[in-house]
Design a protein around this motif. Structure first.
Motif, PDB file in Angstrom:
ATOM      1  N   ASN A  16      -3.194  -2.859  -5.487  1.00  0.00           N
ATOM      2  CA  ASN A  16      -3.040  -2.076  -6.716  1.00  0.00           C
ATOM      3  C   ASN A  16      -2.344  -0.732  -6.508  1.00  0.00           C
ATOM      4  N   GLY A  17      -2.125  -0.364  -5.256  1.00  0.00           N
ATOM      5  CA  GLY A  17      -1.446   0.902  -4.979  1.00  0.00           C
ATOM      6  C   GLY A  17      -2.310   2.117  -5.271  1.00  0.00           C
ATOM      7  N   ARG A  18      -3.627   1.958  -5.202  1.00  0.00           N
ATOM      8  CA  ARG A  18      -4.531   3.049  -5.571  1.00  0.00           C
ATOM      9  C   ARG A  18      -5.405   3.506  -4.409  1.00  0.00           C
ATOM     10  N   ILE A  19      -5.739   4.794  -4.462  1.00  0.00           N
ATOM     11  CA  ILE A  19      -6.715   5.379  -3.546  1.00  0.00           C
ATOM     12  C   ILE A  19      -8.105   4.922  -3.970  1.00  0.00           C
ATOM     13  N   MET A  20      -8.942   4.537  -2.991  1.00  0.00           N
ATOM     14  CA  MET A  20     -10.300   4.114  -3.327  1.00  0.00           C
ATOM     15  C   MET A  20     -11.244   5.310  -3.287  1.00  0.00           C
ATOM     16  N   GLY A  21     -11.254   6.057  -4.378  1.00  0.00           N
ATOM     17  CA  GLY A  21     -12.169   7.189  -4.486  1.00  0.00           C
ATOM     18  C   GLY A  21     -13.214   6.867  -5.546  1.00  0.00           C
ATOM     19  N   ILE A  22     -14.471   6.818  -5.149  1.00  0.00           N
ATOM     20  CA  ILE A  22     -15.502   6.386  -6.098  1.00  0.00           C
ATOM     21  C   ILE A  22     -15.686   7.410  -7.213  1.00  0.00           C
ATOM     22  N   ALA A  23     -15.619   8.707  -6.854  1.00  0.00           N
ATOM     23  CA  ALA A  23     -15.747   9.735  -7.887  1.00  0.00           C
ATOM     24  C   ALA A  23     -14.612   9.598  -8.905  1.00  0.00           C
ATOM     25  N   GLY A  24     -13.398   9.340  -8.422  1.00  0.00           N
ATOM     26  CA  GLY A  24     -12.256   9.187  -9.323  1.00  0.00           C
ATOM     27  C   GLY A  24     -12.381   7.943 -10.192  1.00  0.00           C
ATOM     28  N   ILE A  25     -12.895   6.866  -9.593  1.00  0.00           N
ATOM     29  CA  ILE A  25     -13.046   5.615 -10.332  1.00  0.00           C
ATOM     30  C   ILE A  25     -14.097   5.779 -11.432  1.00  0.00           C
ATOM     31  N   LEU A  26     -15.238   6.380 -11.082  1.00  0.00           N
ATOM     32  CA  LEU A  26     -16.306   6.575 -12.074  1.00  0.00           C
ATOM     33  C   LEU A  26     -15.892   7.601 -13.123  1.00  0.00           C
ATOM     34  N   ALA A  39     -11.556  -1.831   4.975  1.00  0.00           N
ATOM     35  CA  ALA A  39     -10.840  -3.003   4.461  1.00  0.00           C
ATOM     36  C   ALA A  39     -10.750  -2.940   2.940  1.00  0.00           C
ATOM     37  N   ALA A  40     -11.808  -2.460   2.293  1.00  0.00           N
ATOM     38  CA  ALA A  40     -11.804  -2.321   0.832  1.00  0.00           C
ATOM     39  C   ALA A  40     -10.729  -1.327   0.406  1.00  0.00           C
ATOM     40  N   ALA A  41     -10.642  -0.196   1.137  1.00  0.00           N
ATOM     41  CA  ALA A  41      -9.649   0.830   0.802  1.00  0.00           C
ATOM     42  C   ALA A  41      -8.231   0.285   0.978  1.00  0.00           C
ATOM     43  N   VAL A  42      -8.018  -0.484   2.047  1.00  0.00           N
ATOM     44  CA  VAL A  42      -6.681  -1.037   2.312  1.00  0.00           C
ATOM     45  C   VAL A  42      -6.321  -2.065   1.241  1.00  0.00           C
ATOM     46  N   LEU A  43      -7.291  -2.895   0.870  1.00  0.00           N
ATOM     47  CA  LEU A  43      -7.031  -3.911  -0.160  1.00  0.00           C
ATOM     48  C   LEU A  43      -6.621  -3.266  -1.484  1.00  0.00           C
ATOM     49  N   LEU A  44      -7.335  -2.193  -1.867  1.00  0.00           N
ATOM     50  CA  LEU A  44      -7.024  -1.557  -3.152  1.00  0.00           C
ATOM     51  C   LEU A  44      -5.635  -0.908  -3.116  1.00  0.00           C
ATOM     52  N   TYR A  94      -3.222   1.580   5.920  1.00  0.00           N
ATOM     53  CA  TYR A  94      -2.347   2.351   5.030  1.00  0.00           C
ATOM     54  C   TYR A  94      -0.921   2.412   5.590  1.00  0.00           C
ATOM     55  N   ARG A  95      -0.818   2.621   6.895  1.00  0.00           N
ATOM     56  CA  ARG A  95       0.523   2.682   7.505  1.00  0.00           C
ATOM     57  C   ARG A  95       1.282   1.399   7.248  1.00  0.00           C
ATOM     58  N   TRP A  96       0.554   0.309   7.420  1.00  0.00           N
ATOM     59  CA  TRP A  96       1.166  -1.001   7.236  1.00  0.00           C
ATOM     60  C   TRP A  96       1.539  -1.222   5.772  1.00  0.00           C
ATOM     61  N   CYS A  97       0.611  -0.877   4.862  1.00  0.00           N
ATOM     62  CA  CYS A  97       0.869  -1.018   3.415  1.00  0.00           C
ATOM     63  C   CYS A  97       2.093  -0.224   2.992  1.00  0.00           C
ATOM     64  N   ALA A 125       1.077  -4.062  -8.627  1.00  0.00           N
ATOM     65  CA  ALA A 125       1.388  -2.909  -9.472  1.00  0.00           C
ATOM     66  C   ALA A 125       2.810  -2.472  -9.144  1.00  0.00           C
ATOM     67  N   VAL A 126       3.329  -1.541  -9.945  1.00  0.00           N
ATOM     68  CA  VAL A 126       4.735  -1.174  -9.786  1.00  0.00           C
ATOM     69  C   VAL A 126       4.947  -0.282  -8.557  1.00  0.00           C
ATOM     70  N   HIS A 127       4.100   0.748  -8.408  1.00  0.00           N
ATOM     71  CA  HIS A 127       4.293   1.619  -7.257  1.00  0.00           C
ATOM     72  C   HIS A 127       2.967   2.175  -6.762  1.00  0.00           C
ATOM     73  N   TYR A 128       3.004   2.745  -5.574  1.00  0.00           N
ATOM     74  CA  TYR A 128       1.818   3.384  -5.021  1.00  0.00           C
ATOM     75  C   TYR A 128       1.564   4.692  -5.755  1.00  0.00           C
TER      76      TYR A 128
END
Lengths: 148, 143
Positions: free
Chosen positions: B29-39, B20-25, A58-61, A70-73
């Motif tokens: 996509n700039g999104r938090i990987m929260g399964i409850a939020g996704i579902l 790694a999955a959380a960092v990729l998302l 996250y720090r790196w991102c 996407a446009v923003h975090y």
């Protein structure tokens, strides 16, 4: 399309991680909380691995100006410790402790055909839907704009 | 304290994959990987522009799920809990994780990683209540 592929890949990695770590097995999860029985440290190590990678990643991102597809975090900014946070988390903890499934492993197990997880997920989605209805109801009553 | 048999390396490696999955998302996509939020977000239906990536995430999650199911690598709960308990627990997990804005992935992995005070409060709360529930069900009234 890239946005969908990366979300698909993230889901794949997440599911693979749950399987590899043993967190798809509810007995292992509950074993972590059973300090006065046969204690299973697995969950602590999974959290340590997950937190280490995510904190650094996250720090790196977030040093970058924005995400790749996407446009923003979109990161929550609220700091308020309200009753809703504590009551919701407590209800979640109660359900988690009864069976050993939190949402990720529940979906994984249901997708893999574990019938108890299928029932669990059905009720889980009903719970999510009820919360959504209540939230929308109170937002409409207060005249506040509804959140998506 | 009696410690169960466990494998530290696969636990750590599996946790790192989840990270790694959380960092990729976040990176893509700039999104938090929260399964409850996704579902929970999927309940908004097709008019929500986030529905497509949320579906893609769940589809990705179903690949290892189906593979593990096919080779018989998935275990259900060790104790026969009965349908009422399964349904009540599922309902509480769904309702509570939406009310509290997150579950083990959203608050636990993503929130703690970004030092969110709300996530810390949520994690301490759900871990404590989960622990008390396990203690009560295993040591106070059998199970």
């Amino acid at each position: 399309m890239k946005r969908l592929l990366s979300a698909f890949a993230a889901g794949l990695l997440f599911g693979g991680g749950l399987l590899l770590s043993g967190m798809a097995d509810p007995a292992r999860v509950l074993g972590f909380f059973d300090l006065f029985g046969l204690w299973d440290p697995t969950l602590a190590l999974v959290m340590a691995g997950g937190l280490g990678v995510t904190a650094l990643g996250y720090r790196w991102c977030l040093r970058r100006s924005g995400p790749l597809c996407a446009v923003h975090y979109q990161i929550p900014t609220s700091q308020s410790l309200d009753a809703r946070l504590f009551v919701g988390s407590a209800l979640f903890g109660l359900g988690w402790g009864l069976v050993g499934y939190c949402p990720g492993p529940a979906i994984l197990a249901a997708g893999g055909g574990v019938y108890q997880a299928l029932w669990f997920c059905l009720a889980m989605v009903a719970g999510m839907a009820l919360w959504k209805m209540l939230e929308q109801g109170s937002a409409a009553q207060a005249g506040a704009p509804q959140r998506g | 304290m009696v410690i169960a048999e466990f494998s530290p390396l696969t636990a750590l490696a599996g946790g790192m994959l989840i990270g790694a999955a959380a960092v990729l998302l976040m990176l893509a996509n700039g999104r938090i990987m929260g399964i409850a939020g996704i579902l929970g977000g999927l309940l908004n239906g097709a008019r929500d522009p986030d529905t497509s990536w949320r579906l893609a995430f769940v589809a990705g999650l179903l690949v290892p799920a189906l593979s593990a199911g096919l080779v018989g690598g998935l275990k259900g709960p060790a104790v026969d809990l009965g349908l009422p308990v399964l349904l009540a627990a599922g309902f509480l997990v769904g309702f509570g994780s939406r009310m509290g804005n997150g579950c083990t992935s959203g608050h636990g992995i993503c929130g703690l990683s970004r030092l969110s005070i709300r996530s810390l409060a949520a994690v301490v709360t759900f871990m404590l209540v989960c622990g008390l529930t396990v203690y009560a069900s295993r040591h106070l009234w059998g199970g």
